[in-house]
Design an enzyme around this catalytic site. Structure first.
Site, PDB file in Angstrom:
ATOM      1  N   LEU A 177      26.557  85.624  55.070  1.00  0.00           N
ATOM      2  CA  LEU A 177      25.617  86.729  54.940  1.00  0.00           C
ATOM      3  C   LEU A 177      24.401  86.588  56.043  1.00  0.00           C
ATOM      4  O   LEU A 177      24.065  87.600  56.549  1.00  0.00           O
ATOM      5  CB  LEU A 177      24.844  86.403  53.610  1.00  0.00           C
ATOM      6  CG  LEU A 177      24.255  87.751  52.955  1.00  0.00           C
ATOM      7  CD1 LEU A 177      25.268  88.767  52.685  1.00  0.00           C
ATOM      8  CD2 LEU A 177      23.746  87.162  51.417  1.00  0.00           C
ATOM      9  N   HIS A 179      36.486  70.096  45.931  1.00  0.00           N
ATOM     10  CA  HIS A 179      35.660  69.946  45.007  1.00  0.00           C
ATOM     11  C   HIS A 179      36.168  70.136  43.473  1.00  0.00           C
ATOM     12  O   HIS A 179      35.537  70.230  42.595  1.00  0.00           O
ATOM     13  CB  HIS A 179      34.309  70.608  44.995  1.00  0.00           C
ATOM     14  CG  HIS A 179      33.498  70.409  46.125  1.00  0.00           C
ATOM     15  ND1 HIS A 179      32.426  71.057  46.829  1.00  0.00           N
ATOM     16  CD2 HIS A 179      33.393  69.186  46.874  1.00  0.00           C
ATOM     17  CE1 HIS A 179      32.163  70.304  47.812  1.00  0.00           C
ATOM     18  NE2 HIS A 179      32.500  69.214  48.034  1.00  0.00           N
ATOM     19  N   ALA A 188      30.697  89.270  52.667  1.00  0.00           N
ATOM     20  CA  ALA A 188      31.953  88.707  52.975  1.00  0.00           C
ATOM     21  C   ALA A 188      33.059  89.746  52.504  1.00  0.00           C
ATOM     22  O   ALA A 188      34.107  89.932  53.351  1.00  0.00           O
ATOM     23  CB  ALA A 188      32.510  87.256  52.027  1.00  0.00           C
TER      24      ALA A 188
HETATM   25  P1  NAD Z   1      25.715  77.399  48.675  1.00  0.00           P
HETATM   26  O1  NAD Z   1      25.307  78.197  47.348  1.00  0.00           O
HETATM   27  O2  NAD Z   1      24.909  76.367  49.013  1.00  0.00           O
HETATM   28  O3  NAD Z   1      25.613  78.677  49.931  1.00  0.00           O
HETATM   29  C1  NAD Z   1      26.358  79.906  49.892  1.00  0.00           C
HETATM   30  C2  NAD Z   1      26.206  80.635  50.941  1.00  0.00           C
HETATM   31  O4  NAD Z   1      26.898  81.865  50.813  1.00  0.00           O
HETATM   32  C3  NAD Z   1      24.895  80.892  51.603  1.00  0.00           C
HETATM   33  O5  NAD Z   1      24.744  80.535  53.116  1.00  0.00           O
HETATM   34  C4  NAD Z   1      24.683  82.235  51.543  1.00  0.00           C
HETATM   35  O6  NAD Z   1      23.948  82.915  52.490  1.00  0.00           O
HETATM   36  C5  NAD Z   1      26.077  82.818  51.518  1.00  0.00           C
HETATM   37  N1  NAD Z   1      26.370  84.310  50.995  1.00  0.00           N
HETATM   38  C6  NAD Z   1      26.007  84.579  49.775  1.00  0.00           C
HETATM   39  N2  NAD Z   1      26.475  85.774  49.365  1.00  0.00           N
HETATM   40  C7  NAD Z   1      27.451  85.821  50.534  1.00  0.00           C
HETATM   41  C8  NAD Z   1      28.144  87.138  50.800  1.00  0.00           C
HETATM   42  N3  NAD Z   1      28.280  88.187  49.916  1.00  0.00           N
HETATM   43  N4  NAD Z   1      29.118  87.029  51.823  1.00  0.00           N
HETATM   44  C9  NAD Z   1      28.949  86.084  52.468  1.00  0.00           C
HETATM   45  N5  NAD Z   1      28.107  84.794  52.515  1.00  0.00           N
HETATM   46  C10 NAD Z   1      27.349  84.986  51.344  1.00  0.00           C
HETATM   47  O7  NAD Z   1      27.197  77.282  48.488  1.00  0.00           O
HETATM   48  P2  NAD Z   1      28.302  76.127  49.187  1.00  0.00           P
HETATM   49  O8  NAD Z   1      27.802  76.080  50.530  1.00  0.00           O
HETATM   50  O9  NAD Z   1      29.555  76.486  48.786  1.00  0.00           O
HETATM   51  O10 NAD Z   1      27.762  74.808  48.540  1.00  0.00           O
HETATM   52  C11 NAD Z   1      28.567  73.785  48.245  1.00  0.00           C
HETATM   53  C12 NAD Z   1      28.435  73.631  46.660  1.00  0.00           C
HETATM   54  O11 NAD Z   1      28.316  74.823  45.713  1.00  0.00           O
HETATM   55  C13 NAD Z   1      30.028  73.110  46.449  1.00  0.00           C
HETATM   56  O12 NAD Z   1      29.941  72.019  45.929  1.00  0.00           O
HETATM   57  C14 NAD Z   1      30.630  74.258  45.311  1.00  0.00           C
HETATM   58  O13 NAD Z   1      31.208  73.519  44.653  1.00  0.00           O
HETATM   59  C15 NAD Z   1      29.477  74.563  44.816  1.00  0.00           C
HETATM   60  N6  NAD Z   1      29.381  76.079  43.953  1.00  0.00           N
HETATM   61  C16 NAD Z   1      30.699  76.569  43.795  1.00  0.00           C
HETATM   62  C17 NAD Z   1      30.756  77.909  43.130  1.00  0.00           C
HETATM   63  C18 NAD Z   1      32.037  78.478  42.750  1.00  0.00           C
HETATM   64  O14 NAD Z   1      33.092  77.701  42.713  1.00  0.00           O
HETATM   65  N7  NAD Z   1      32.095  79.875  42.904  1.00  0.00           N
HETATM   66  C19 NAD Z   1      29.574  78.733  42.835  1.00  0.00           C
HETATM   67  C20 NAD Z   1      28.269  77.978  43.177  1.00  0.00           C
HETATM   68  C21 NAD Z   1      28.221  76.611  43.790  1.00  0.00           C
END
Ligand code: NAD
Length: 230
Positions: free
Chosen positions: A200, A107, A217
């Site tokens: 999670l 992405h 994680a």
């Molecule tokens: P999402 O927000 O849809 O899902 C996040 C997942 O992570 C959930 O299933 C949640 O249960 C889990 N989670 C939350 N805290 C956790 C932890 N401490 N340990 C393990 N798991 C944990 O995110 P996604 O599936 O990556 O969605 C995809 C989109 O979100 C992508 O397009 C991405 O670019 C974007 N995004 C990226 C970032 C980043 O770059 N850090 C941040 C937010 C969203």
């Protein structure tokens, strides 16, 4: 035989570094309308608003540090002699700062800029503005080098090749709501790979993954990497 592993990470792996996921209440994503800040139409309508959103995200990411999950994956890949392919949906650079090399950013990357006219790419300055000129073609069409909704993710061919050869597919910290990444697990299964979800809480349809490890994680990923080394 060496085990070939494809790892897909999502926002959850960076959550404990302080970067909000899509679903975090009160997070940056909750304050903005996705259609306005993460689509080509939104950018065409109000590039200043979109740049401001990414400036804020860049600041937050720059102030965050990689966590134990990022470094554990870097350690694993470092001693795998090329058998681990790390694909991330994240646009932050915490995998790289945690020591990972050759991360596939499907992405795009928050810290990179892209010219929408000539396709040139360069390191993003802290602040980007609609009037910024492309260093290559000098036209004012600079945008963050991120893949927005409605755009085609990067490196799909390379990812498909790695999945087709994988013995194990691992999904870490992703809700499985955003395609095409959400479909990788089915592709991997079709090619005969074993599948593991580390999240999670289990994210999706029961039985989609052969094994699920639930928990934060920073605890679960280092424990799984240690288990592989035994
Ligand atoms: P999402 O927000 O849809 O899902 C996040 C997942 O992570 C959930 O299933 C949640 O249960 C889990 N989670 C939350 N805290 C956790 C932890 N401490 N340990 C393990 N798991 C944990 O995110 P996604 O599936 O990556 O969605 C995809 C989109 O979100 C992508 O397009 C991405 O670019 C974007 N995004 C990226 C970032 C980043 O770059 N850090 C941040 C937010 C969203």
């Amino acid at each position: 035989m060496v085990q070939r592993i494809v790892i897909l990470t999502g926002a959850g792996i960076s959550a404990e570094s302080g970067l909000g996921t899509f679903r975090d209440a009160g997070g940056l994503w909750a304050q903005y309308d996705l259609a306005e800040v993460a689509t080509p139409v939104g950018f065409a309508r109000d590039p200043g608003l979109v740049h401001n959103f990414y400036i804020a995200r860049r600041e937050i990411a720059a102030g965050a540090s990689p966590n134990a999950a990022h470094t554990a994956l870097a350690d694993l890949a470092g001693r795998s002699d090329g058998a681990v392919t790390l694909v991330t949906q994240n646009i932050d650079d915490l995998h790289e700062r945690g020591g990972s090399k050759d991360v596939i950013h499907m992405h795009g990357e928050l810290m990179r800029a892209l010219c929408q006219f000539c396709g040139a790419r360069w390191d993003a300055p802290e602040r980007m503005e609609p009037s910024d000129l492309c260093p290559t073609c000098s036209r004012p069409g600079t945008r963050p080098d991120v893949v927005w909704f409605g755009e085609i993710p990067y490196h799909m061919e390379r990812i498909a090749e790695a999945i087709a050869k994988a013995d194990l597919f691992v999904s870490i910290g992703t809700s499985g709501e955003v395609y095409p990444a959400a479909g990788f697990v089915e592709e991997a299964r079709a090619f005969g790979a074993r599948t593991l979800e580390i999240n999670l809480e289990p994210s999706r349809i029961p039985g989609l993954f052969d094994r699920v490890i639930a928990g934060p994680a920073t605890r679960t990923v280092p424990a799984w990497v240690a288990e592989l080394s035994r």
